[in-house]
Design an enzyme around this catalytic site. Structure first.
Site, PDB file in Angstrom:
ATOM      1  N   HIS A   1       0.996  -1.312   0.021  1.00  0.00           N
ATOM      2  CA  HIS A   1      -0.073  -0.061   0.065  1.00  0.00           C
ATOM      3  C   HIS A   1       1.016   1.316  -0.099  1.00  0.00           C
ATOM      4  O   HIS A   1       1.874   1.503   0.746  1.00  0.00           O
ATOM      5  CB  HIS A   1      -1.016  -0.099   1.311  1.00  0.00           C
ATOM      6  CG  HIS A   1      -2.249   1.043   1.016  1.00  0.00           C
ATOM      7  ND1 HIS A   1      -1.729   2.228   1.407  1.00  0.00           N
ATOM      8  CD2 HIS A   1      -3.337   0.871   0.885  1.00  0.00           C
ATOM      9  CE1 HIS A   1      -2.918   2.815   1.218  1.00  0.00           C
ATOM     10  NE2 HIS A   1      -3.747   2.088   0.884  1.00  0.00           N
TER      11      HIS A   1
ATOM     12  N   ARG B   1      -6.392  10.288  -0.312  1.00  0.00           N
ATOM     13  CA  ARG B   1      -6.062  10.899  -1.614  1.00  0.00           C
ATOM     14  C   ARG B   1      -7.028  11.031  -2.300  1.00  0.00           C
ATOM     15  O   ARG B   1      -7.351  11.925  -3.204  1.00  0.00           O
ATOM     16  CB  ARG B   1      -5.047   9.858  -2.494  1.00  0.00           C
ATOM     17  CG  ARG B   1      -3.706  10.130  -1.615  1.00  0.00           C
ATOM     18  CD  ARG B   1      -2.478   9.057  -2.199  1.00  0.00           C
ATOM     19  NE  ARG B   1      -2.891   7.873  -1.711  1.00  0.00           N
ATOM     20  CZ  ARG B   1      -2.915   6.545  -2.227  1.00  0.00           C
ATOM     21  NH1 ARG B   1      -2.652   6.736  -3.521  1.00  0.00           N
ATOM     22  NH2 ARG B   1      -3.125   5.569  -1.724  1.00  0.00           N
TER      23      ARG B   1
END
Lengths: 555, 264
Positions: A326, A346
């Site tokens: 990740h 994000r």
């Protein structure tokens, strides 16, 4: 505690570039994304999966010769906890229609659907019901529920994100069932983030063409897990759950059908024989093997048990060499290192920045590409921040979120993350987070078809322990959808198989004996014993003082 | 029983995975685990400190990320009468803390049929009559490692405001610390779970577009498209993948439509 004065000084550089970046985001402008060709270049150079070191061919079993990370190859070249010739299989302790191994999102969905079909279910798990990676999935669950979207685009995004290595029938099943799975969760009373008129709130994520990410705060997986667990508890007359009692070996019958498993009560150290007409393996991932020493986002029990047991019984794997890092694990504070910072940060518009507060990548590339870009910025460009404990990190500019979506959005959309950082004196609505890639997901695993069948009759599998759905790279929100869609399918398939009439013949562990002979023939001395069930984090000093060689083993 | 290959680590001591090390120059501090003294590095969480000391968890560890409720811990500090509550995986050790984990606490849970129940407060009151044994002492809130306003949501349930209770209790990780400290012997976290499911199923408006999409899927609308995709070559898929239109970031959900609508 919070950030050190040196780090606060560096944060000023992030603050200096922020107004212009926020303006850019308001205009809908992004840092340019990479082309498919450029993605390939950065992956090849910087993604851990593409490095030769630390990988080797596995010496035995159905995938003999397949090049795997050392940690996984060693785990597959393991021997059983039990001595197959000394187990009396005629004494059956549990007799059930469907045995489900693993009680996370996939196992519990399978249990609910199998019980609805009217068969008797026994679900076993090594920790508590719900101690699983499902519980930890923060950001959301995919499904083409909106008018501008359809399963067609869910399919395309998923297979493109997986670099076209995915197993097509599984991607089709996933994108087809996803809206149904979400509707099922809604009908069970899950609290989705919704607009006032009931419309599901949706967001973009890395690799998406449409906003398809549904969430429940930033604890979507926890909300799913606690609702499913609550429902299973309401049905305890049809679903028996055994905690701290994992399966440690599969049992077959003389005809080669799956016929149950040997269970191990970890608290009393007793073994039990569980006979079952069908078995569903839903044991989750392998983050706790700590491939290449990376930190992990995974829960304590993520040790690949199901892959080990089914491999030993003759089931091959799909995409197993591929591991997901990740892009945004915590790099500071030290206490939280490795923990996940959801991609939703994000998705909500936060930029990824280097030590100078500059953007260097599109924030929502597919995860492997994004991870490789962060590693590149740190390793090649040497533009990372160095933490007081010598770890590297890049900034994730969370304060942008409130500027873009209004004061209080960080607290409302990322409550768990807000609390987690606040505990260590960091207000993520005011200060950016420091991040670095972390070991996150087992992309590959047990080979199945769209009905969750393996090559062994009566043996089914679903969720992170399987392979093929995500190919060599998983998109955000497809793991939660994977456990629900394939958990449900496994439950339905296993129940239908049982209801057609299954006649179990004499139980056997011959496959275990045969596998151990193969180990010997391959010259593997002192194979490790697996499933390992739990990792061991004792220090070298403590391990030495246990004097395992000098003392007689208690067992 | 289990065995971890620690020999593959490089000879230089580095922190790999979750194994804690004593960084150069780091200090150790004394902590007391169930009354017994251990020296552990400062700055570690209780969980990593106990593992550093040689404990191997069976109960008392789960996600290790502050969301599963497996590791609630109660502790006192030297010379301080107060009880403190925290998650072992999230709480940093302090010198001379006296701690014990409480990985399980018994709590009564009422069974119910989510399809059949009436979505009103009286249903909750009938399933959990002990709600009215609450004396508003606020010990539940003080014991919550997630900072949930437990007493406030219990009060909201008593007053019949299930929506408020659902939102107030949303961060609950069901560790059971509230129940362990309750004078009225309430199982707060089970009550809250029931309330959130009633809210999610019956009170929060249903998603109409979702219902419509499910009907479309069940009618087989997308079957041919998905079949065609499964048979496509890598090149054909890649072409379609590159041609995808991207929904604008700032477009509110349900307002934007792509130019190409043949696959919707």
């Amino acid at each position: 505690m919070g950030y050190t004065p040196e780090m606060l000084e560096l944060i000023k550089r992030v603050e200096a570039t922020r107004p212009a970046r926020v303006e850019m985001a308001r205009r809908g402008e992004n840092f340019p994304a990479l082309s498919l060709e450029e993605r390939a270049v950065v992956l090849e150079a910087f993604h851990p999966d593409y490095q030769k070191e630390g990988r080797r061919p596995v010496k035995v079993g159905p995938d003999k010769g397949l090049v795997l990370p050392d940690e996984i190859a060693t785990m597959l070249e393991s021997r059983s906890m039990i001595r197959p010739d000394k187990v009396d299989l005629s004494h059956v302790d549990f007799d059930t229609d469907v045995l489900i191994v693993g009680a996370g999102g996939g196992g519990t969905s399978a249990a609910l659907l199998a019980s609805e079909a009217g068969v008797k279910v026994l679900m076993v798990t090594k920790l508590r019901h719900g101690d699983a990676n499902t519980m930890m999935a923060e950001g959301g669950i995919q499904g083409a529920t909106q008018e501008c979207d359809s399963p067609f685009y869910h399919y395309l995004d998923t297979i493109g994100g997986g670099h076209f290595t995915n197993q097509p029938d599984l991607v089709a099943a996933l994108s087809h069932d996803a809206p149904q799975s979400i509707a099922w969760l809604e009908s069970l009373g899950m609290m989705f983030n919704k607009l006032p008129d009931g419309r599901l709130q949706v967001r973009h994520f890395g690799g998406s063409s449409r906003k398809r990410m549904h969430s429940a705060g930033d604890m979507t997986g926890a909300e799913i897990m606690r609702v499913l667990r609550d429902e299973a508890r309401n049905r305890s007359d049809r679903i028996t759950t055994l905690e701290f009692c994992p399966a440690v070996e599969l049992i077959l019958d003389e005809e080669g059908k799956c016929a149950g498993a040997i269970l191990y009560n970890m608290e009393t150290r007793e073994f039990f024989i569980a006979r079952a007409k069908a078995v569903v393996i839903a044991t989750g991932g392998n983050g706790r093997l700590h491939i290449k020493g990376f930190a992990t986002t995974n829960h304590y029990g993520a040790t690949m048990d199901g892959v080990v047991m089914s491999y030993r019984a003759g089931v091959g794997t799909t995409c197993l060499p591929s591991t997901q890092y990740h892009p945004t694990g915590v790099a500071y504070p030290e206490q939280n290192v490795g923990l996940l910072i959801t991609e939703k940060v994000r998705g909500l518009g936060a930029h990824v920045l280097n030590i100078d507060g500059e953007q260097f990548c599109f924030p929502l590339e597919p995860r492997d590409v994004e991870s490789a870009e962060l590693i590149k910025e740190a390793v090649e460009k040497k533009k990372a921040v160095i933490t007081p404990t010598g770890r590297v990190g890049l900034w994730l500019d969370s304060p942008m979120i409130d500027l873009l979506h209004g004061e209080g959005t960080v607290r409302k959309e990322l409550p768990a993350k807000f609390i987690q950082f606040a505990r260590h004196g960091i207000d993520i609505s005011k200060h950016p987070m420091l991040v670095y890639p972390t070991l996150h997901y087992q992309n590959g695993g047990i080979a199945i078809n769209a009905n969750c069948e393996t090559v062994i009759p009566g043996l089914y599998s679903a969720g992170e322990c399987t392979g093929g759905v995500h190919g060599e790279n998983r998109l955000m929100g497809n793991s939660l959808q994977d456990v629900i869609t394939f958990g449900r399918r496994a439950g339905v398939s296993a129940a239908a198989y049982v209801k057609k009439g299954v006649e179990l013949k004499k139980l056997t562990l011959d496959h275990v004996a045969k596998y151990e002979k193969e180990l010997k023939d391959a010259g593997i001395e002192n194979p490790m014993i697996a499933p390992v069930l739990l990792p061991d984090y004792s220090t070298d000093e403590v391990a030495a003082r246990r004097k395992m060689e000098a003392m007689q083993e208690s067992e | 029983m289990s065995h971890h290959d620690s020999k593959s680590a490089s000879p230089m001591q580095v922190a790999t995975g979750d194994r804690a090390i004593l960084p150069e120059g780091a200090r150790t501090i004394p902590i007391y685990v169930m009354g017994k003294r251990y020296e552990v590095p400062e700055t570690l969480t209780i969980m990593k400190a106990m593992e550093y000391a040689g404990f191997k968890f069976l109960r008392g560890a789960g996600c290790r990320g502050g969301i599963c409720g497996a590791c609630p811990t109660v502790y006192r500090k030297e010379g301080d009468y107060k009880l403190y509550f925290g998650l072992a995986c999230q709480t940093v050790v302090e010198p001379n803390m006296y701690l014990a984990q409480i990985p399980f606490y018994p709590a009564n849970r009422a069974k119910y049929d989510i399809e059949a129940i009436s979505p009103v407060a009286e249903t909750v009151h009938a399933l959990y009559p002990e709600l009215f044994r609450c004396v508003a002492c606020n010990n539940c809130t003080k014991a919550c490692p997630m900072g949930v306003e437990v007493l406030d949501y219990i009060s909201a349930i008593k007053q019949g405001d299930l929506a408020r209770a659902a939102h107030l209790s949303f961060d609950c990780i069901q560790c059971g610390m509230c129940a362990s400290r309750c004078m009225g012997e309430l199982p707060q976290y089970h009550v809250a779970q029931l309330v959130r499911r009633i809210y999610g199923k019956y009170i929060q408006p249903r998603a109409a577009h979702l219902e419509k999409r499910v009907v479309e899927i069940e009618s087989g609308k997308y079957d041919a498209m998905l079949d065609a995709l499964q048979k496509m070559s890598h090149e054909e898929l890649e072409k379609l993948y590159k041609e995808r239109e991207r929904e604008p970031d700032m477009a509110p959900p349900g307002t934007w439509m792509p130019e190409d609508t043949q696959y919707l």
